[in-house]
Write a protein that holds these residues in place. Structure first.
Motif, mmCIF file in Angstrom:
data_model
loop_
_atom_site.group_PDB
_atom_site.id
_atom_site.type_symbol
_atom_site.label_atom_id
_atom_site.label_comp_id
_atom_site.label_asym_id
_atom_site.label_seq_id
_atom_site.Cartn_x
_atom_site.Cartn_y
_atom_site.Cartn_z
ATOM 1 N N ILE B 64 0.870 -1.173 0.000
ATOM 2 C CA ILE B 64 0.000 0.000 0.000
ATOM 3 C C ILE B 64 0.908 1.224 0.000
ATOM 4 N N GLY B 65 0.628 2.140 -0.932
ATOM 5 C CA GLY B 65 1.521 3.276 -1.123
ATOM 6 C C GLY B 65 1.573 4.197 0.081
ATOM 7 N N MET B 66 2.675 4.965 0.190
ATOM 8 C CA MET B 66 2.854 5.854 1.319
ATOM 9 C C MET B 66 1.776 6.937 1.339
ATOM 10 N N ASP B 67 1.199 7.261 0.205
ATOM 11 C CA ASP B 67 0.222 8.343 0.152
ATOM 12 C C ASP B 67 -1.220 7.856 0.054
ATOM 13 N N GLU B 68 -1.416 6.539 0.072
ATOM 14 C CA GLU B 68 -2.795 6.038 -0.018
ATOM 15 C C GLU B 68 -3.531 6.218 1.313
ATOM 16 N N ALA B 69 -4.842 6.399 1.228
ATOM 17 C CA ALA B 69 -5.674 6.477 2.437
ATOM 18 C C ALA B 69 -5.705 5.083 3.060
ATOM 19 N N PRO B 70 -5.179 4.943 4.279
ATOM 20 C CA PRO B 70 -4.918 3.623 4.856
ATOM 21 C C PRO B 70 -6.142 2.719 4.974
ATOM 22 N N VAL B 71 -7.209 3.228 5.598
ATOM 23 C CA VAL B 71 -8.329 2.353 5.913
ATOM 24 C C VAL B 71 -8.948 1.781 4.633
ATOM 25 N N GLN B 72 -9.169 2.672 3.675
ATOM 26 C CA GLN B 72 -9.745 2.262 2.404
ATOM 27 C C GLN B 72 -8.854 1.247 1.697
ATOM 28 N N VAL B 74 -6.440 -0.716 2.850
ATOM 29 C CA VAL B 74 -6.312 -2.002 3.541
ATOM 30 C C VAL B 74 -7.561 -2.854 3.314
ATOM 31 N N ARG B 75 -8.719 -2.212 3.300
ATOM 32 C CA ARG B 75 -9.965 -2.958 3.099
ATOM 33 C C ARG B 75 -10.105 -3.455 1.660
ATOM 34 N N GLN B 76 -9.697 -2.606 0.717
ATOM 35 C CA GLN B 76 -9.907 -2.966 -0.691
ATOM 36 C C GLN B 76 -8.851 -3.928 -1.234
ATOM 37 N N LYS B 77 -7.603 -3.715 -0.859
ATOM 38 C CA LYS B 77 -6.517 -4.540 -1.408
ATOM 39 C C LYS B 77 -6.242 -5.714 -0.487
ATOM 40 N N ASP B 79 -4.962 -8.520 -0.964
ATOM 41 C CA ASP B 79 -3.682 -9.228 -1.093
ATOM 42 C C ASP B 79 -2.480 -8.295 -0.948
ATOM 43 N N ALA B 80 -2.723 -7.069 -0.471
ATOM 44 C CA ALA B 80 -1.593 -6.152 -0.253
ATOM 45 C C ALA B 80 -0.596 -6.822 0.693
ATOM 46 N N SER B 81 0.689 -6.536 0.471
ATOM 47 C CA SER B 81 1.744 -7.226 1.237
ATOM 48 C C SER B 81 1.514 -7.146 2.746
ATOM 49 N N ILE B 82 1.069 -5.994 3.246
ATOM 50 C CA ILE B 82 0.908 -5.863 4.703
ATOM 51 C C ILE B 82 -0.244 -6.738 5.199
ATOM 52 N N ASN B 83 -1.300 -6.868 4.395
ATOM 53 C CA ASN B 83 -2.413 -7.742 4.782
ATOM 54 C C ASN B 83 -1.967 -9.202 4.841
ATOM 55 N N VAL B 84 -1.189 -9.615 3.854
ATOM 56 C CA VAL B 84 -0.718 -11.005 3.822
ATOM 57 C C VAL B 84 0.240 -11.267 4.993
ATOM 58 N N ALA B 85 1.091 -10.295 5.289
ATOM 59 C CA ALA B 85 2.025 -10.458 6.414
ATOM 60 C C ALA B 85 1.257 -10.614 7.731
ATOM 61 N N MET B 86 0.237 -9.789 7.934
ATOM 62 C CA MET B 86 -0.562 -9.877 9.169
ATOM 63 C C MET B 86 -1.283 -11.227 9.245
ATOM 64 N N GLU B 87 -1.764 -11.681 8.089
ATOM 65 C CA GLU B 87 -2.470 -12.960 8.034
ATOM 66 C C GLU B 87 -1.548 -14.104 8.494
ATOM 67 N N GLY B 104 -0.157 4.191 8.683
ATOM 68 C CA GLY B 104 -1.594 4.057 8.882
ATOM 69 C C GLY B 104 -2.084 2.706 8.384
ATOM 70 N N ALA B 105 -1.515 2.237 7.280
ATOM 71 C CA ALA B 105 -1.917 0.949 6.718
ATOM 72 C C ALA B 105 -1.472 -0.198 7.631
ATOM 73 N N VAL B 106 -0.274 -0.102 8.192
ATOM 74 C CA VAL B 106 0.197 -1.135 9.119
ATOM 75 C C VAL B 106 -0.758 -1.215 10.308
ATOM 76 N N MET B 107 -1.116 -0.045 10.833
ATOM 77 C CA MET B 107 -1.988 0.007 11.998
ATOM 78 C C MET B 107 -3.370 -0.561 11.667
ATOM 79 N N THR B 108 -3.911 -0.135 10.525
ATOM 80 C CA THR B 108 -5.239 -0.603 10.138
ATOM 81 C C THR B 108 -5.235 -2.111 9.906
ATOM 82 N N ALA B 109 -4.248 -2.611 9.180
ATOM 83 C CA ALA B 109 -4.174 -4.047 8.897
ATOM 84 C C ALA B 109 -4.041 -4.832 10.204
#
Lengths: 347, 347
Positions: B64-72, B74-77, B79-87, B104-109
């Motif tokens: 997830i890019g540094m400038d992307e809105a985190p919550v959105q 993380v929910r939409q992607k 298979d994003a790397s951070i989601n897979v890592a948390m899984e 923000g994405a790390v926190m949300t995921a």
């Protein structure tokens, strides 16, 4: 133009305030009323030879100590130097007050003797951050630990007036200290303040992130007094920490010590770039009079700068402009805002 | 022990995360799962020769890019790397997650996949401030812009556990970042948090003023996420500002340039004392798993440090201790508090 100087307030009083007053009369042609116990003032002046004609003495009691509880002390010690200095302004005898004493006491005495400018919700303390040629005003840096969004809007208005009238900055850029760039970032206070600033008619350039703070992104940066105090004091702390670390490193090897001797002027210049005192003290904005708070450890040069700025603020239209702020019709300023805001944010 | 590394997150990915993972396997014997698009990971690994046995590859989408809105994002992607890592941690395959990506994405995921530890009101991000031998943990530095006093008390409890379990600090000293020394100073949040900390049973040493922040006055310093973020980012900004000023001064004269060559190691050492990355990243405390956030610009060495700390946290009793916090009977801790608080404040 007569500036009332709390000559016994501060960590280095009476020596540095008195020396600063003498510099200010000789180099700037200012008239300074030294306020304090006469025997202390006379003794200190005697160390400097003949007293210039620009210096007056005004009898008062001791200063309120740096560790005294401000409100209580200001109320109880009627003849404390800061009370007498404020009284001189209230009576119209002096045009401004400068003090390096207890900040809380300066604020309390100003509020009790001079009062607030009508329409200003809370006075704020501004710190001049020395990061570009004219300096950058950060406010509030400690007068109000808890703030409402409307306070921050007024801080911005007062800051703009101060930079324009006293430092000659045309259409000062206003930034909001915040932990993200976007309008929706930050705590509730910052988010609401952003909306207000956008509509304020000021030249609002948006959020300023703390790591950009020292790059001169704006002429005025507004924040609550808690965060502002943290930002300014962390800056002082980091600089102290870095230099003490560097000193330890340098002392560890002879070749470092020799190189440091050569580099000394450059290192001192780096140090002085973080010296808030260079720029003439912190204005207390929003009270009915010109009040400048010098750093508690200010030396003669910094005291002179504070006296100079006090004189410039007193002869400017600053107070009248503050008084006009609340008289401004809101719709007109809202219309004006749309144009200058969009110009500001794209700049 | 397997650490899931978001290998494509951060400003210098995949290069620095992958290099850091290789260092961690070779020098520390850690097992690291590189999470990201396989072709990117293979291409990057190919630059380093044979792949050590401690490295695994786990397929995922882009970061997830540094400038992307985190919550959105993380929910939409999904298979994003951070989601897979948390899984991987959620499934029990990996023991911890490290990422230099969008905070923000790390926190949300982490919140969505792992959830909060029961009883913890809000997770906090801690920054290791490099001001003494073991380092000092400052939290929160950005997860919660608006805080209640009870959050700050929990931050203190979690910080104490972290410093004790992961860094081996016995009975960690807890300080409250505040703009005055006395209990009554500060904003409403700080005043109420002070009272709670005094009664918390922790080794509370009182208020820490921002200019003392860099002198190692405590092992854990608690504050709200807005103020903490400002304090940490101002520190970075001041250091950058000072060094750029010094560089300009040095380049202005030949003799300065020569002296600076000699002093270079001392200057670099001064610089590195403010490098948060040295100490292994920022833990996200209060979620049901070990999550370490590395600096977005972290280089291989800093990534290795983050992986090391993640491994140490995962093999420590940290998470069990967090879970035990809410199970603690309040009265017992209140009794304990009286003794350790008075010892703390006089220390």
């Amino acid at each position: 133009m007569l500036i009332a100087l709390d000559a016994v307030g501060g960590d280095r009083a009476p020596r540095e305030p008195v020396a600063g007053a003498l510099l200010a009369t000789r180099e700037l042609g200012l008239q300074v009323a030294l306020v304090g116990p006469l025997e202390i003032l006379r003794e200190e002046l005697a160390r400097h030879g003949p007293v210039p004609s620009g210096i007056e003495l005004v009898a008062a009691g001791e200063a309120i100590g740096m560790d005294e509880a401000p409100v209580q002390a200001v109320r109880q010690k009627k003849d404390a130097s800061i009370n007498v200095a404020m009284e001189l302004v209230k009576q119209g005898t002096a045009d401004a007050v400068v003090s390096a004493g207890n900040t809380g006491a300066v604020m309390t005495a100003a509020l009790l003797k001079l009062g607030r400018v009508r329409g200003i919700e809370r006075p704020a303390i501004g710190a001049m951050a020395p990061y570009n040629a004219t300096g950058m005003l950060v406010l509030d840096v400690g007068a109000n630990a808890d703030c409402k969004p409307s306070y921050l809007e007024q801080f911005a208005q007062m800051g703009a007036v101060y930079m324009e009238q006293v430092f000659g900055v045309a259409n000062p850029r206003i930034g909001l200290l915040n932990i993200g760039e976007e309008a929706v970032k930050g705590n509730e206070l910052a988010v609401e303040a952003y909306t207000r600033l956008e509509r304020s008619g000021l030249n609002f350039v948006g959020n300023v992130e703390p790591d950009r703070f020292h790059h001169g992104p704006a002429d005025v940066i507004v924040t609550d007094g808690f965060t502002g105090n943290v930002a300014v004091k962390v800056t002082e702390g980091v600089a102290d920490f870095l230099f003490s670390q560097l000193k330890t490193s340098i002392m560890s090897r002879l070749r470092y010590r020799l190189a440091a001797l050569v580099l000394r002027p450059a290192l001192l210049e780096m140090r002085s770039r973080l010296d808030y005192g260079e720029y003439g003290g912190a204005p207390l904005l929003g009270v009915n009079g010109v009040v400048i708070i010098a750093h508690g450890r200010a030396e003669a040069q910094a005291m002179m700068n504070a006296l100079r700025v006090a004189g410039e603020a007193a002869s400017s239209g600053m107070l009248d402009a503050f008084r006009a702020l609340s008289a401004k019709p809101a719709p007109a300023s809202a219309v004006q805002s749309t144009a200058s805001t969009s110009a500001g944010t794209t700049a």
